[in-house]
Enzyme design. Sequence first.
Site, short mmCIF file in Angstrom:
data_model
loop_
_atom_site.label_atom_id
_atom_site.label_comp_id
_atom_site.label_asym_id
_atom_site.label_seq_id
_atom_site.Cartn_x
_atom_site.Cartn_y
_atom_site.Cartn_z
N LYS A 189 -0.68 -11.78 -8.66
CA LYS A 189 -0.48 -12.94 -7.78
C LYS A 189 -0.15 -14.19 -8.58
CE LYS A 189 -2.08 -11.03 -3.88
NZ LYS A 189 -3.23 -10.46 -3.20
N HIS A 226 -13.72 -3.65 2.65
CA HIS A 226 -12.75 -3.08 1.70
C HIS A 226 -12.02 -4.19 0.96
CE1 HIS A 226 -9.37 -0.90 0.05
NE2 HIS A 226 -8.57 -1.72 0.68
N HIS A 264 0.02 3.81 -3.69
CA HIS A 264 1.38 3.30 -3.84
C HIS A 264 2.30 4.28 -4.54
CE1 HIS A 264 -0.49 -0.82 -3.15
NE2 HIS A 264 0.21 -0.50 -2.10
N SER A 287 -5.39 2.73 7.66
CA SER A 287 -4.07 3.00 8.22
C SER A 287 -3.57 4.37 7.78
CB SER A 287 -3.08 1.91 7.77
OG SER A 287 -3.00 1.85 6.38
N TRP A 347 -4.03 -15.26 4.56
CA TRP A 347 -2.69 -14.76 4.84
C TRP A 347 -2.06 -15.42 6.06
CZ3 TRP A 347 -3.78 -8.91 3.38
CH2 TRP A 347 -3.87 -8.83 1.98
N GLU A 356 18.69 -12.21 4.11
CA GLU A 356 19.91 -11.58 3.63
C GLU A 356 19.71 -10.91 2.27
OE1 GLU A 356 19.55 -14.61 4.80
OE2 GLU A 356 21.26 -15.26 6.00
#
Length: 762
Positions: free
Chosen positions: A123, A648, A701, A440, A568, A20
């Site tokens: 992180k 990578h 980014h 990608s 991950w 939410e």
Amino acid sequence: MTPLVRTHILGYPRIGARRELKFALEAHWRGECSAAQLEDTARGLRAAHWAEQVRSGLAFLTVGDFAYYDHVANHLQWLGCEPARFGFRGDEPELDRYFIMARGLARDGEDPQAGRPALEMTKWFDTNYHYLVPEFTPDSHFRPGSERLFAQVEEARRLSHPVKVVLLGPLTFLWLGKEKADGFSRLDLLPRLLPVYGQILARLAQQGVAWVQLDEPILATELTPAWQAAFEPAYATLTAAGPRLLLASYFAPLAENTRLACQLPVHGLHVDAVRGAGDLPAVLDWLPAHKVLSVGIVNGRNVWRTDLDAAFARLRRAAERRRELWLAPSCSLLHVPVSLEGETALDAEVRGWLAFAREKLNELAALKHALAGHPVDWSAARAQVEARRASPRVHRPVVAARLAALAHDAGRRPSPSAVRRAAQRTRLKLPPLPTTTIGSFPQTPALRRARAAWRRGELAETAYRAAMEGEIAHAIRLQEALGLDVLVHGEPERNDMVEYFAEHLAGFAVTQNGWVQSYGSRCVKPPILYGDVARPSPITLDWTRYAQSLTARPVKGMLTGPATLFQWSFVRDDLPQSTVLLQLAAAVRDEVEDLERAGIAIIQIDEPALREGLPLRAAARADYLAAATRAFRLCAAGVADATQIHTHMCYAEFGDILPAIIALDADVLTVEASRSGMESVRAFARADYPNELGPGVFDVHSPHVPTTEDMVGLLEYAATLFPPERLWVNPDCGLKTRTWEEVEPALAHMVAAARTLRQRLA
Ligand code: GLN
Ligand code: ZN
């Protein structure tokens, strides 16, 4: 003597069971939801989370763990130290300032002063949660700068339940920040910071807050003597301020800081009894009897049910020695999904083995009652733990047998890299400074819709394949037209680089709603690695082969590496990490070999999370790096000399793991480098990196399209640092978050920059 036993949590997931908060935030940023509406959503979530805490019999409502973006960023406002570079006048609404710090302010129009980059993000210890990095200068000052925390305490108090507030401890807060000026240490700011903590604590005491939890997870890292020595005097001043203080450490052993943590002048100590299991005996010896001990007995970093019998036995031993014992998850529950209730599609057997945040609260309650001497029947929970231990879905003898049968040199390429390089050059005939991308391409709304419709069963398999092949064909045509040398298929079939492989490997389950906050409104859904891993059939082969059928140029196969699949995911806790890494590697190796057999000449095995998995404690690092390196090499070493292996990595400090990166022995390594102006290239040169290197020449980014000149400049500089005959030209990372309108010109400029440099160097 039975001690007083209470339960509490260090923090609760803030994003909401149905994300939410994410949706409200994003609507707010798009201008579709007012600040008042956003605050309503947030208040609703807090109330629901507190209600759950009351329901589960926790001794306190934990207040202060909520954040609109990040809890570290909260402290910049609570402690009144928003960096001066943002130029706030102070009359802007608090939430607006907060989001400007978190997300930056775009440069509008011509005024270059108007643009303000966001705080850097990094992180949170060894998790995949990212915090906003505080910035400090010798002029940094502090003052109580926000009413928000106190208002949340008032909200919670309306529920008539005791409140415990959580704050970052002053030392961890300073430690997490960065110095933005030379010649000073942020630790020097402590004398200015402590009085503000004191004022906040005093105000909380006035509000009737009995306990404040001060998180000092830096106690689970190696501290320099100066940082270590700062603890005792700092806490001596804070303890006078009013509420009782619970010092909390987590994520790794306290080790050499155990005595320090036990002796600080506070009223209680929380220890991570999962990752710091070995600390407990010393803590029981050294923690003075009048202090509360909070044992982090339930794993807050993983999703398995607690073995209640084992936990109970450990707690009983601790209880014999304490007057007051608190039970808690090892760390904040921020790092696990909210509840299993949303997991209607999850394999029922695996579901039975799990406990998310809500279920962990029930485990605490069961342990508390049992310790208090009440009869508690947890036979159903025990049966699940035993079923998991014995399940043939977890233990597949073929997997262990395969690993045992691996030749001792299965992780070594047949020839040294220089020999392979010659064979690859003969085969591939690439120009100098070859151009490529990281894998990608833009994930357009139409593409996402097609994938989602196929998942829901609304799009037939053939139509889905046709849609994906259409995307691949478009990507191949475009890359050819742009003049790229090594092409990729673009990864249109992947929602996520880890989840996609998890869906196709035996031993993994994926959830529907197992969301965990990664940063701001971004959440990830880590797969659950529950059993021995195998690859039943090829995963990427058809897509890659199709892409290669469309072009004479080499198409690079694209895989996710074992350390990243591990890091991950939620991983099993019943096998050593090194074994799980090898299982993952063997599965990836199968895919590598199939790709090679299909004529794919270049295969990339991504390891962006290799650095993130580095243990917090130095003592554990060498073993981890050896295991991760061994696993990577096992993936890659089955191929012929003329097959080129790429890897990578991005968005991490590579400086301290360069020997391990060299040991991966990938033929080509592409790394993010543009934001630091190629600084990492210097480090690779200094370490005599022996293979080929592709430092990123543009930031993926940013929507800003880099110019050819920008990239020529970066490449020219890189070529002064590193032998140009071993340099590649590529972006910093994958392009999936960009649009084609941004990607096309950016790649055109990148190819032009490579061509310019080829001429200059010829
Ligand atoms: N191949 C992946 C991509 O391009 C790599 C992503 C990553 O480094 N995180 O998206
Ligand atoms: Zn990357």
